[in-house]
Design an enzyme around this catalytic site. Sequence first.
Site, mmCIF file in Angstrom:
data_model
loop_
_atom_site.group_PDB
_atom_site.id
_atom_site.type_symbol
_atom_site.label_atom_id
_atom_site.label_comp_id
_atom_site.label_asym_id
_atom_site.label_seq_id
_atom_site.Cartn_x
_atom_site.Cartn_y
_atom_site.Cartn_z
ATOM 1 N N HIS A 121 0.856 -1.252 -0.062
ATOM 2 C CA HIS A 121 0.057 0.086 -0.093
ATOM 3 C C HIS A 121 0.832 1.099 0.080
ATOM 4 C CE1 HIS A 121 0.772 -1.180 4.117
ATOM 5 N NE2 HIS A 121 0.956 0.182 4.438
ATOM 6 N N HIS B 215 1.080 5.469 1.398
ATOM 7 C CA HIS B 215 0.311 6.406 1.954
ATOM 8 C C HIS B 215 0.203 7.539 1.219
ATOM 9 C CE1 HIS B 215 0.502 4.044 5.881
ATOM 10 N NE2 HIS B 215 1.576 3.536 5.375
HETATM 11 P P1 5GP Z 1 2.143 0.488 7.254
HETATM 12 O O1 5GP Z 1 2.803 0.704 8.627
HETATM 13 O O2 5GP Z 1 2.044 -0.847 7.068
HETATM 14 O O3 5GP Z 1 2.928 1.448 6.303
HETATM 15 O O4 5GP Z 1 0.675 1.115 7.307
HETATM 16 C C1 5GP Z 1 -0.312 0.577 7.755
HETATM 17 C C2 5GP Z 1 -1.547 1.526 7.892
HETATM 18 O O5 5GP Z 1 -2.804 0.951 7.968
HETATM 19 C C3 5GP Z 1 -1.234 2.409 9.237
HETATM 20 O O6 5GP Z 1 -1.275 3.736 9.022
HETATM 21 C C4 5GP Z 1 -2.662 2.174 10.030
HETATM 22 O O7 5GP Z 1 -3.054 3.284 10.711
HETATM 23 C C5 5GP Z 1 -3.434 1.722 8.799
HETATM 24 N N1 5GP Z 1 -4.703 0.653 9.178
HETATM 25 C C6 5GP Z 1 -4.324 -0.594 9.888
HETATM 26 N N2 5GP Z 1 -5.543 -1.316 9.855
HETATM 27 C C7 5GP Z 1 -6.561 -0.365 9.352
HETATM 28 C C8 5GP Z 1 -7.878 -0.543 9.034
HETATM 29 O O8 5GP Z 1 -8.456 -1.625 9.500
HETATM 30 N N3 5GP Z 1 -8.625 0.414 8.459
HETATM 31 C C9 5GP Z 1 -7.916 1.402 8.056
HETATM 32 N N4 5GP Z 1 -8.554 2.446 7.190
HETATM 33 N N5 5GP Z 1 -6.540 1.747 8.153
HETATM 34 C C10 5GP Z 1 -5.716 0.757 8.884
#
Ligand code: 5GP
Length: 131
Positions: free
Chosen positions: A94, A96
């Site tokens: 993903h 951001h």
């Molecule tokens: P990463 O740290 O893997 O780059 O980002 C994961 C992101 O997903 C985090 O910013 C977290 O807040 C978001 N996130 C985790 N679980 C969920 C969810 O169930 N729904 C949404 N909308 N965001 C989520």
Amino acid sequence: MKDCNCIFCKIANGEIPSSTVYEDEDFRVILDLGPAAKGHALILPKEHFKDVTELDPKIAAKVGTAMKKSLGCAGFNLVQNNGEAAGQTVFHFHVHVIPRYEGGPVIAGWEPGKEDPEVLAETAEKIKDAL
Ligand code: 5GP
Ligand code: ZN
């Protein structure tokens, strides 16, 4: 190509509701549950394990431009974490899209270090050899 235990597969494919701001055949763009700034969005491919090479950069530009128009942010960061050491917590690729407001907090930044030009040259050689 879905992983039944993956939360982002379920969200991307509409099995779990989310605050969706954009959707097409391949991607869903949702708002992050724990936003770094108001409007923080996540671009999720609908297929599990699709990587950075699969991302259409037009989607990121489109979402960022819409944030500037609708939220009044002055700019935006695209952030993409790969691996636990890099801060990745959900292992479904993903991107951001984080809106940045004038006078807002520092979100993605680092203190510039200092490096010896010889060490820079050695490091560049190591990376080049591995390409
Ligand atoms: P990463 O740290 O893997 O780059 O980002 C994961 C992101 O997903 C985090 O910013 C977290 O807040 C978001 N996130 C985790 N679980 C969920 C969810 O169930 N729904 C949404 N909308 N965001 C989520
Ligand atoms: Zn997944």
